[in-house]
Write a protein that holds these residues in place. Structure first.
Motif, mmCIF file in Angstrom:
data_model
loop_
_atom_site.group_PDB
_atom_site.id
_atom_site.type_symbol
_atom_site.label_atom_id
_atom_site.label_comp_id
_atom_site.label_asym_id
_atom_site.label_seq_id
_atom_site.Cartn_x
_atom_site.Cartn_y
_atom_site.Cartn_z
ATOM 1 N N ASP A 58 57.506 -48.946 -10.264
ATOM 2 C CA ASP A 58 58.650 -49.832 -10.109
ATOM 3 C C ASP A 58 58.445 -50.665 -8.860
ATOM 4 O O ASP A 58 58.631 -50.189 -7.745
ATOM 5 N N THR A 60 60.198 -52.944 -7.666
ATOM 6 C CA THR A 60 61.405 -53.182 -6.880
ATOM 7 C C THR A 60 61.542 -52.145 -5.784
ATOM 8 O O THR A 60 62.134 -52.407 -4.739
ATOM 9 N N ARG A 63 59.334 -53.308 -2.958
ATOM 10 C CA ARG A 63 59.732 -54.593 -2.370
ATOM 11 C C ARG A 63 58.528 -55.535 -2.241
ATOM 12 O O ARG A 63 58.296 -56.140 -1.198
ATOM 13 N N ARG A 117 57.310 -61.359 -8.951
ATOM 14 C CA ARG A 117 57.642 -61.042 -7.567
ATOM 15 C C ARG A 117 56.580 -61.722 -6.713
ATOM 16 O O ARG A 117 55.440 -61.272 -6.654
ATOM 17 N N VAL A 144 66.247 -63.994 -8.209
ATOM 18 C CA VAL A 144 66.889 -62.889 -8.916
ATOM 19 C C VAL A 144 67.525 -61.939 -7.913
ATOM 20 O O VAL A 144 66.855 -61.448 -6.997
ATOM 21 N N ASP A 145 68.825 -61.702 -8.083
ATOM 22 C CA ASP A 145 69.543 -60.804 -7.175
ATOM 23 C C ASP A 145 69.378 -59.356 -7.603
ATOM 24 O O ASP A 145 69.080 -58.476 -6.809
ATOM 25 N N GLU A 146 69.572 -59.080 -8.894
ATOM 26 C CA GLU A 146 69.404 -57.726 -9.427
ATOM 27 C C GLU A 146 68.614 -57.809 -10.720
ATOM 28 O O GLU A 146 68.721 -58.775 -11.471
ATOM 29 N N PHE A 147 67.823 -56.768 -10.975
ATOM 30 C CA PHE A 147 67.003 -56.756 -12.188
ATOM 31 C C PHE A 147 67.000 -55.348 -12.761
ATOM 32 O O PHE A 147 66.748 -54.382 -12.042
ATOM 33 N N GLU A 148 67.284 -55.245 -14.050
ATOM 34 C CA GLU A 148 67.270 -53.947 -14.722
ATOM 35 C C GLU A 148 66.504 -54.090 -16.022
ATOM 36 O O GLU A 148 66.794 -54.973 -16.828
#
Length: 205
Positions: A58, A60, A63, A117, A144-148
């Protein structure tokens, strides 16, 4: 190619939750012996449904760069790249080869949407370099603020996609192996177009 049955889907679901789960344990859950589960997994690997057991990292959590969604629109078909490659195909190949790109989508209108990213602050410069030489009519970059991402392999949500047009491949589809890679197609026409383009790329035409 054969359809995936409910047992195949349950095996895939169990492996997706824990790829190191013993076949004997899976067999107890699906009502098969360990060797029978192993045989099914082997068939799924040979058909290209399972492509090895890998780490699902992941990014995210790491970072690794700025998360962005990039939407690209292409010039008219007659404004194809100088090498004769369709602009959409050319852009998609560039995106596939970019380490920063995590997901690629093609819209019904023939536009390209890329989730990436990107390292550094100048995202537009990164986009310009990535698609340099591809006739892009316009593009937009969205932070993108949030990604799921929650892919499912339950029931009808699990399906093979055509390597040529990305449509769903059903039991009437075609499967072939080219240079050791397994490809699935929704119809013979898509298979023929893919093979022809593959030959042209090999010949450098």
């Amino acid at each position: 190619m054969r359809d995936l049955d409910e047992t195949d889907l349950e095996i895939l679901s169990l492996l997706a939750a824990n790829a190191r789960r013993p076949f004997s344990e899976i067999g107890e859950r699906v009502g098969l012996s360990g060797p029978a589960v192993s045989d099914r997994v082997t068939r799924l690997e040979e058909s290209g449904v399972i492509e090895g057991f890998t780490l699902d990292v992941d990014r995210t959590m790491l970072r690794a760069g700025v998360p962005v969604m990039i939407d690209l629109e292409f010039a008219a078909a007659e404004a194809a790249s100088t090498d004769g490659v369709d602009p959409l195909d050319a852009a998609r190949e560039r995106a596939r080869d970019a380490d920063a790109v995590e997901h690629i989508f093609v819209t019904a209108e023939g536009d390209l949407r890329v989730y990436a990213r990107v390292e550094g602050r100048n995202v537009r410069e990164w986009v310009r370099r990535l698609f340099d030489g591809v006739p892009v009519a316009d593009y937009a970059v969205t932070l993108v603020d949030e990604f799921e991402w929650t892919p499912s392999i339950e029931g009808v949500e699990f399906a093979l996609t055509c390597a040529e047009c990305s449509n769903t491949v059903d039991s009437e589809g075609e499967t072939t192996r080219i240079d050791g890679e397994v490809y699935h197609f929704c119809c013979p026409s898509c298979l023929s177009r893919f093979q022809e383009r593959y030959r042209r790329l090999e010949d450098g035409v």
